[in-house]
Design a protein around this motif. Structure first.
Motif, PDB file in Angstrom:
ATOM      1  N   ALA A   1       3.912   2.627   2.454  1.00 32.82           N
ATOM      2  CA  ALA A   1       5.278   2.749   1.925  1.00 32.82           C
ATOM      3  C   ALA A   1       5.872   4.115   2.264  1.00 32.82           C
ATOM      4  O   ALA A   1       7.059   4.232   2.586  1.00 32.82           O
ATOM      5  N   HIS A   2       5.040   5.168   2.208  1.00 34.20           N
ATOM      6  CA  HIS A   2       5.534   6.497   2.602  1.00 34.20           C
ATOM      7  C   HIS A   2       6.055   6.457   4.044  1.00 34.20           C
ATOM      8  O   HIS A   2       7.155   6.918   4.343  1.00 34.20           O
ATOM      9  N   VAL A   3       5.239   5.889   4.946  1.00 33.31           N
ATOM     10  CA  VAL A   3       5.629   5.830   6.359  1.00 33.31           C
ATOM     11  C   VAL A   3       6.885   4.966   6.527  1.00 33.31           C
ATOM     12  O   VAL A   3       7.817   5.326   7.257  1.00 33.31           O
TER      13      VAL A   3
ATOM     14  N   GLN B   1       0.835  -1.207   0.000  1.00 32.13           N
ATOM     15  CA  GLN B   1       0.000   0.000   0.000  1.00 32.13           C
ATOM     16  C   GLN B   1       0.873   1.261   0.000  1.00 32.13           C
ATOM     17  O   GLN B   1       1.854   1.376   0.723  1.00 32.13           O
ATOM     18  N   HIS B   2       0.441   2.213  -0.791  1.00 30.51           N
ATOM     19  CA  HIS B   2       1.206   3.431  -1.076  1.00 30.51           C
ATOM     20  C   HIS B   2       1.562   4.254   0.182  1.00 30.51           C
ATOM     21  O   HIS B   2       2.715   4.633   0.377  1.00 30.51           O
ATOM     22  N   HIS B   3       0.555   4.502   1.026  1.00 29.16           N
ATOM     23  CA  HIS B   3       0.818   5.397   2.163  1.00 29.16           C
ATOM     24  C   HIS B   3       1.594   4.693   3.267  1.00 29.16           C
ATOM     25  O   HIS B   3       2.360   5.322   3.995  1.00 29.16           O
TER      26      HIS B   3
ATOM     27  N   LEU C   1       0.325  12.219   4.104  1.00 31.17           N
ATOM     28  CA  LEU C   1      -0.596  13.132   3.432  1.00 31.17           C
ATOM     29  C   LEU C   1      -0.073  13.402   2.029  1.00 31.17           C
ATOM     30  O   LEU C   1       1.041  13.890   1.860  1.00 31.17           O
ATOM     31  N   ASP C   2      -0.863  13.059   1.012  1.00 32.17           N
ATOM     32  CA  ASP C   2      -0.397  13.308  -0.353  1.00 32.17           C
ATOM     33  C   ASP C   2      -1.567  13.475  -1.303  1.00 32.17           C
ATOM     34  O   ASP C   2      -2.710  13.670  -0.864  1.00 32.17           O
ATOM     35  N   GLY C   3      -1.289  13.402  -2.593  1.00 32.97           N
ATOM     36  CA  GLY C   3      -2.322  13.633  -3.593  1.00 32.97           C
ATOM     37  C   GLY C   3      -3.123  12.382  -3.877  1.00 32.97           C
ATOM     38  O   GLY C   3      -4.347  12.368  -3.763  1.00 32.97           O
ATOM     39  N   THR C   4      -2.433  11.319  -4.217  1.00 34.00           N
ATOM     40  CA  THR C   4      -3.099  10.118  -4.692  1.00 34.00           C
ATOM     41  C   THR C   4      -2.326   8.869  -4.332  1.00 34.00           C
ATOM     42  O   THR C   4      -1.111   8.815  -4.506  1.00 34.00           O
ATOM     43  N   GLY C   5      -3.040   7.857  -3.880  1.00 34.47           N
ATOM     44  CA  GLY C   5      -2.433   6.547  -3.676  1.00 34.47           C
ATOM     45  C   GLY C   5      -3.542   5.516  -3.589  1.00 34.47           C
ATOM     46  O   GLY C   5      -4.598   5.789  -3.016  1.00 34.47           O
TER      47      GLY C   5
ATOM     48  N   ASN D   1       7.913  13.157  -1.064  1.00 36.74           N
ATOM     49  CA  ASN D   1       6.966  12.853  -2.142  1.00 36.74           C
ATOM     50  C   ASN D   1       7.195  11.423  -2.654  1.00 36.74           C
ATOM     51  O   ASN D   1       7.930  10.652  -2.048  1.00 36.74           O
ATOM     52  N   ASP D   2       6.578  11.095  -3.795  1.00 34.59           N
ATOM     53  CA  ASP D   2       6.621   9.703  -4.253  1.00 34.59           C
ATOM     54  C   ASP D   2       8.031   9.236  -4.654  1.00 34.59           C
ATOM     55  O   ASP D   2       8.245   8.037  -4.875  1.00 34.59           O
ATOM     56  N   GLY D   3       8.983  10.157  -4.708  1.00 30.82           N
ATOM     57  CA  GLY D   3      10.378   9.771  -4.934  1.00 30.82           C
ATOM     58  C   GLY D   3      10.911   8.889  -3.806  1.00 30.82           C
ATOM     59  O   GLY D   3      11.920   8.202  -3.969  1.00 30.82           O
TER      60      GLY D   3
HETATM   61 FE    FE Z   1       2.325   9.556  -2.491  1.00 30.47          FE
END
Ligand code: FE
Ligand code: ZN
Ligand code: ZN
Length: 758
Positions: free
Chosen positions: A485-487, A481-483, A505-509, A742-744
Motif C-alpha cells: 500500500a505504501h508503494v 499488505q501494508h508495504h 521502509l518503515d517501523g511496522t507493518g 508515513n502511514d498517513g
Molecule cells: Fe508504514
C-alpha cells in the motif's frame, strides 16, 4: 466581428470562487454570455470582438483563483447570439458528481489590509473573510455548500453584508462565511470568575499571554494551547499540564521577518510558510535565539507557521509575544478539542484563559505539517488547508472506501478520478480517536455523496481500522499488505500502473506471512507484488514495548548479530544491566518476542547502541536523533562508504544481514571513533545495499522506475542520498508528494488498488 466560444472546464473549479472569477474576467474583457456548473465541471459561453474570447481563455488559465485547478479545458466556436451582458447561472441542487469542497484558506492580503483600516466597518474584526479566504471545510454541515448548511447559518446577514453577498462584482459575492461586527460571530474570553466579549476578550488574551499564562485559542479546525515561547517556565508548565514531554511544539510567528530571527529559511520554505494553506513548516533553527530550549529537544528544526485566521493576526497586532507556542488542545494523544463546552471541561486546569467564539467548528482538522524537499511540499501530516482536496488520479474507477492503518490514520474515498484523502485522524489507540475515525467516514461519505462498493483495509488483524472494516456487514472488504500500500500510494500520485521497483521502509507493518515487516523492497504494479528483498528477521523483545524502549532493540541486535555477547550488551547498556538477562531469555525462548524485518527498528537499535536514546516518548524519536547525529558529521574526510551489509537468498527473496554493519559500529565505538561519523556511515551503508539491490533488480527486469515510501523516508539524509545515487545510476525516482510517506498515505494506496482490482 462577433465571435462566440463554448468552454468546458474540468478540475477543481467548484466551491473555489471560480464562477465569480469568470464573471469578473468576462466583464473586464467586455464579453457577454454566461457561466454555470455542469455535471463534472464548469460550462462557459463567451462572446465578444475579434481576439477577446481568445484572450479570455488565456487569462482564465493564467489568473486562476488560489484554490482552483484546471485539469482539462475544451473550447469550440458556436453561433453568436444577442446576449447583452454576462450572467452567472446559479445551479439548483448540484449533482453528486460535481461536488468538491474547498479546504480552509488563510486570510487573504485584501482582507488583512481591510481589517487594519480604522474607518472600515470591519476594523479589527477577527472574522473577516471573502470569496478567496476564510473557513470552508470546517464549517460545512452538509451540501450544497450554502450558508444555510454551514455553522454560519445562525448568523443572519445584516443589510450591508447581504448586499456584498448578492453583488457579483463584489469580492464577497457568495462568500458563505461573510460577516461583520454587526451580524457575525463574536469573541468571548473566559477565566475562572471573569468573562469578556469582543475587543476586551482579545486584550484579556493578549495580556494573559504576556504574563506567561496558557491560553486556549479557538482556531479553524480546533483549539490551540498558546504560550510565550521565550518564557521557559511557561513552556515547561505547558508540557507538564498537557503531559506532552518530548515531542516538539509548533510555533507561530507574525511574519517571515520574525521567522528569520529564529530559523534559517530558504526561498522554498518561505513559499510554503506564506502559502494559502499555511501549514506548519519544519525549518532549520538558529542557535541562541532566546526561544525556550523545551520547544524542540531532539532535532535541529522548529515547526513554524504564520497566522492563518484574522484572530491570530489580531493577537499579534495587539501586542502578543512575537513567538507563540501553538500546540493542539488535547490530552496526550487524544483528538483535538473543537467545541467550546468540551474544551472548557477537558482543558480545565490546563488552560488559564479560553479565547473562544460562537462560530461552531463542524469537523476537527489539525494543522498540517510539511517540509521542503527539492523545492516542493513534502507532507509529514496532511490536514487543515489541504483536506478534503482530492488527489487527482489519471483514470476512473469504482467508488472505494479505504480505511488506512493504525497510526497516523487517514481514510480515503474515491469517486471517478478523484481520491479524497481525509485529514489526519490520529493514532487509533483510544476510543476517542476511533470515534473521530467513524465520524470522519460518515461525514465524508455524506458530504461527498459517495456510496462505496467495497472497503479496503490493512492485513493487520489487530488494527482498529481493520476490525471496523470487517464489522461493516453490508459492504465486502479486502485486506491489502501494508508495504505494498505504501508503494501504491506513490503509484497513485504518479498515475502509474506498470511494474516498478518499490522500496517501503518503515517501523511496522503486517506481512503476508504473519511476521512484522518493515524493510521491504517489492516489485509491484497496480495488481500485485513480489517481495524482492528484505532484512533478515530480528527478534523484537517485548513486541510493542520495544518501540518505546530502543535499548531492547540494541540488545537484540547485539545478541542476534554478535554471537550473543552478554558482556558487551551490559557494557553498552549499564542502566539496564539487571534487565538484560531477562530480555535474552525472552529472545532465546521466543516469549513475547516476534520477529521483524523492520528498518525503523534497525534505526532504533543503532541509535541505542550509539548511546543516543534508550527510551523514547514517541515512535521514531530514536531514529530522528540518529539522523540528527549523522547530519552533524558534515563533510569530514574520515567518512567512508560505510560497511557493506551481507546478502543472502532464500525462497527467491534476498535477505539483508546487518551483522557486519552492527559489528563495525560496536568496533568503532570501542576505538573511540566519532559517533557522528558512525551514524553517517550507517546511513551510507543502507543506501549502498539498497542501491545495489535496485540495480540488480533492473538487470533482471529492465524496470527503471523506483518508488520510495514508508516512514523512514521522513529521514531527509536517507531520502536525499539514496535518491541522488539512484538518479546517478539512471533511475527515475518517485516519492510521495501529495500525501505523507508515513502511514498517513496508506489509505490512498489502498484505495488505488481497490479501484483497479475490485
Ligand atoms: Fe508504514
Ligand atoms: Zn479575503
Ligand atoms: Zn454584517
Amino acid at each position: 466581428m462577433q465571435k462566440r466560444l463554448a468552454v468546458e472546464v474540468r478540475g477543481i473549479v467548484q466551491g473555489v470562487g471560480f464562477r465569480p472569477f469568470v464573471y469578473r474576467l468576462a466583464n473586464r474583457l467586455h464579453l457577454t454570455g454566461f457561466v454555470r456548473n455542469n455535471e463534472d465541471g464548469v460550462y462557459i459561453e463567451i462572446q465578444g470582438n475579434a481576439d477577446r474570447p481568445g484572450q479570455f481563455i488565456n487569462d482564465l488559465q493564467n489568473q486562476l483563483p488560489p484554490l482552483a485547478q484546471i485539469t482539462e479545458l475544451h473550447s469550440y466556436s458556436i453561433v453568436p447570439n444577442a446576449d447583452s451582458d454576462f450572467k452567472i447561472i446559479t445551479s439548483t441542487r448540484q449533482k453528486s458528481a460535481e461536488t468538491l469542497i474547498s479546504p480552509d484558506i488563510a486570510t487573504c492580503p485584501e482582507c488583512l489590509e481591510e481589517m487594519l483600516i480604522p474607518a472600515d466597518r470591519r476594523y479589527h474584526y477577527p472574522f473577516i473573510n471573502c470569496t478567496n479566504c476564510g473557513p470552508r471545510f470546517t464549517i460545512i454541515d452538509e451540501l450544497p455548500y450554502d450558508r444555510k448548511n454551514t455553522s454560519m447559518a445562525v448568523f443572519r446577514m445584516c443589510p450591508d453584508c447581504d448586499r456584498e453577498y448578492n453583488d457579483p462584482a463584489d469580492r464577497r459575492f457568495h462568500a458563505q462565511p461573510n460577516a461583520c461586527p454587526v451580524c457575525g460571530p463574536r469573541l468571548i474570553s473566559v477565566t475562572p470568575g471573569q468573562t469578556a466579549y469582543g475587543p476586551s476578550a482579545l486584550s484579556e488574551a493578549v495580556h494573559a499571554l504576556n504574563s506567561g499564562k496558557i491560553v486556549a485559542i479557538k482556531g479553524l479546525g480546533g483549539f490551540h494551547l498558546a504560550v510565550d515561547a521565550v518564557n521557559n517556565d511557561a513552556v515547561t508548565e505547558l508540557r507538564q499540564r498537557k503531559h506532552r514531554f518530548e515531542k516538539p511544539l509548533a510555533l507561530m510567528v507574525p511574519s517571515v521577518g520574525v521567522a528569520r530571527r529564529i530559523v534559517r529559511i530558504c526561498d522554498a520554505e518561505e513559499r510554503l510558510l506564506t502559502s494559502i494553506h499555511r501549514p506548519i513548516v519544519l525549518v532549520r533553527r538558529k542557535d541562541s535565539t532566546g526561544i525556550s530550549p523545551q520547544i524542540s529537544l531532539d532535532n535541529d528544526y522548529f515547526g513554524l507557521m504564520l497566522p492563518y485566521t484574522p484572530l491570530h493576526t489580531m493577537l499579534f497586532e495587539l501586542g502578543a509575544p512575537e513567538v507563540l507556542v501553538m500546540t493542539s488542545a488535547n490530552i496526550s494523544e487524544e483528538p483535538i478539542c473543537h467545541h467550546n463546552e468540551i474544551c472548557l471541561a477537558l482543558m480545565n486546569g490546563i488552560a488559564d484563559l479560553f479565547l473562544m467564539h460562537d462560530r461552531e467548528i463542524c469537523v476537527r482538522c489539525d494543522d498540517s505539517v510539511v517540509r521542503n524537499y527539492e523545492g516542493e511540499t513534502f507532507f509529514i501530516r496532511r490536514a487543515r488547508g489541504y483536506a478534503p482536496r482530492p488527489v487527482i488520479l489519471q483514470d476512473q474507477g469504482k467508488n472505494i472506501l479505504a480505511v488506512g492503518a493504525q497510526l497516523k490514520n487517514t481514510v480515503t474515498l474515491t469517486r471517478q478520478n478523484y481520491a479524497f484523502v481525509s485529514q489526519h485522524i490520529g493514532d487509533l489507540e483510544n476510543l476517542e480517536t476511533l470515534e473521530v475515525f467513524e465520524d470522519t467516514i460518515r461525514y465524508l461519505r455524506e458530504l461527498l455523496e459517495i456510496r462505496p462498493v467495497s472497503i479496503i483495509h490493512d492485513l493487520h488483524p489487530e488494527y482498529l481500522s481493520t476490525k471496523w472494516a470487517l464489522e461493516q456487514g453490508e459492504l465486502p472488504s479486502s485486506g491489502l499488505q501494508h508495504h505494498y500500500a505504501h508503494v501504491l500510494s506513490v503509484l497513485a500520485e504518479q498515475g502509474l500502473k506498470e511494474r516498478v521497483i518499490g522500496l517501503a521502509l518503515d517501523g511496522t507493518g503486517y506481512g503476508t506471512d504473519g511476521l512484522i515487516w518493515g524493510g521491504e523492497m517489492l516489485l509491484a504494479d497496480v495488481h500485485r507484488f513480489d517481495r524482492y528483498a528484505t532484512f533478515k528477521p530480528v527478534p523484537l523483545p517485548g513486541g510493542e514495548k520495544a518501540i518505546l524502549e530502543p535499548w531492547r532493540m540494541g540488545v537484540a541486535c547485539i545478541h542476534h548479530y554478535l554471537d550473543q555477547d552478554i558482556a558487551l550488551a551490559e557494557k553498552l547498556f549499564p542502566l539496564y544491566a539487571d534487565k538484560i538477562p531477562l530480555i535474552l531469555q525472552m529472545i532465546e525462548k521466543g516469549i513475547n518476542t516476534p520477529l521483524t524485518t523492520s528498518c525503523g527498528r534497525l534505526f532504533d537499535g543503532v541509535s541505542a547502541i550509539l548511546g543516543l536514546k534508550s527510551e523514547v516518548r514517541y515512535e521514531g524519536q530514536a531514529a530522528i536523533l540518529l539522523e540528527s547525529c549523522a547530519q552533524q558529521a558534515g563533510q569530514r574526510p574520515s567518512i567512508n562508504e560505510g560497511t557493506k551489509f551481507e546478502l543472502e537468498e532464500s525462497d527467491g527473496t534476498y535477505r539483508i544481514n546487518a551483522a557486519p554493519v552492527i559489528r563495525n559500529i560496536v568496533e568503532g565505538l570501542r576505538m573511540g571513533q566519532d559517533k557522528t561519523v558512525l551514524a553517517y556511515e550507517f546511513h551510507r551503508s543502507l543506501v549502498g545495499i539498497f542501491t545495489d539491490l535496485i540495480i540488480r533488480a533492473r538487470e533482471e527486469t529492465g524496470i527503471e522506475k523506483v518508488a520510495l515510501s514508508g516512514g523512514c523516508f521522513q529521514n531527509m539524509l536517507l531520502l536525499s542520498i539514496l535518491t541522488a545515487g539512484l538518479r546517478d545510476a539512471g533511475f527515475k525516482v518517485y516519492t510521495n508528494r501529495q500525501v505523507p510517506v508515513n502511514d498517513g498515505g496508506i489509505s490512498l494506496g489502498q484505495a488505488y488498488w481497490g479501484m483497479h482490482n475490485i
